[in-house]
Design a protein around this motif. Sequence first.
Motif, short mmCIF file in Angstrom:
data_model
loop_
_atom_site.label_atom_id
_atom_site.label_comp_id
_atom_site.label_asym_id
_atom_site.label_seq_id
_atom_site.Cartn_x
_atom_site.Cartn_y
_atom_site.Cartn_z
N ARG A 111 -49.28 -1.55 20.14
CA ARG A 111 -48.36 -1.74 21.49
C ARG A 111 -47.04 -2.22 20.67
O ARG A 111 -45.93 -1.72 21.18
N VAL A 112 -47.07 -3.31 19.70
CA VAL A 112 -45.78 -3.94 19.50
C VAL A 112 -45.04 -2.73 18.80
O VAL A 112 -43.96 -2.80 18.84
N LEU A 113 -45.71 -2.19 17.92
CA LEU A 113 -44.84 -0.92 17.19
C LEU A 113 -44.22 0.04 17.92
O LEU A 113 -43.49 0.43 17.79
N ARG A 114 -45.07 0.40 18.87
CA ARG A 114 -44.77 1.48 19.72
C ARG A 114 -43.54 0.94 20.59
O ARG A 114 -42.39 1.84 20.77
N GLY A 115 -43.45 -0.26 21.16
CA GLY A 115 -42.24 -1.01 21.85
C GLY A 115 -41.06 -0.98 20.79
O GLY A 115 -39.90 -0.62 21.19
N ARG A 116 -41.19 -1.33 19.63
CA ARG A 116 -40.25 -1.41 18.46
C ARG A 116 -39.53 0.15 18.18
O ARG A 116 -38.57 0.32 18.11
N VAL A 117 -40.40 1.05 18.30
CA VAL A 117 -39.86 2.52 17.93
C VAL A 117 -39.26 3.03 19.14
O VAL A 117 -38.26 3.47 19.11
N LEU A 118 -39.99 3.04 20.50
CA LEU A 118 -39.50 3.48 21.55
C LEU A 118 -38.12 2.85 22.08
O LEU A 118 -37.20 3.14 22.76
N HIS A 119 -38.22 1.51 21.95
CA HIS A 119 -36.98 0.55 22.37
C HIS A 119 -36.46 -0.60 21.34
O HIS A 119 -36.77 -1.53 21.40
N PRO A 120 -35.60 0.09 20.21
CA PRO A 120 -35.34 -0.70 19.25
C PRO A 120 -34.54 -1.79 19.66
O PRO A 120 -33.59 -1.58 20.73
N VAL A 121 -34.67 -2.81 19.15
CA VAL A 121 -33.87 -4.14 19.60
C VAL A 121 -32.57 -3.97 18.99
O VAL A 121 -32.20 -3.55 17.80
N SER A 122 -31.69 -4.29 19.73
CA SER A 122 -30.07 -4.15 19.70
C SER A 122 -29.80 -5.65 19.29
O SER A 122 -29.63 -6.37 20.09
#
Length: 127
Positions: A111-122
């Motif tokens: 889930r963390v990885l999918r979040g980082r891919v779909l919503h990259p931290v700016s």
Amino acid sequence: LFRDNVMFDGEQLTGFFDFYFAGVDTWLFDLAVCLNDWCIDLPSGMHIGERAMAMLQAYNRVRPLSAAERALLPALLRAGALRFWISRLWDYHLPREAAMLTPHDPRHFERVLRGRVLHPVSLSAIL
């Protein structure tokens, strides 16, 4: 440095353990691993900007990030999530004989990885 490996007495840090792989590579990877655990919503794995901002601002007061590190941090957030997803998949599906080892749910870091891919931290929004 996962939050379940840190001990507090109230708000006083009293100890931490299971930190033996930290500091063997770039410090930025260690920071990414901490951000991926301390600065997310546990049930969803989604990034919490206010926590990340606080952690990164405190880190920068002691050791400012270089321009190259700022550029690489989003990729290392993904790499850290991938690393712990794979290691937890390994532990879950190929458990070792150890009386104290309880495998963690690998879906958490998926889930963390999918979040980082779909919503990259700016970082511009954080620093």
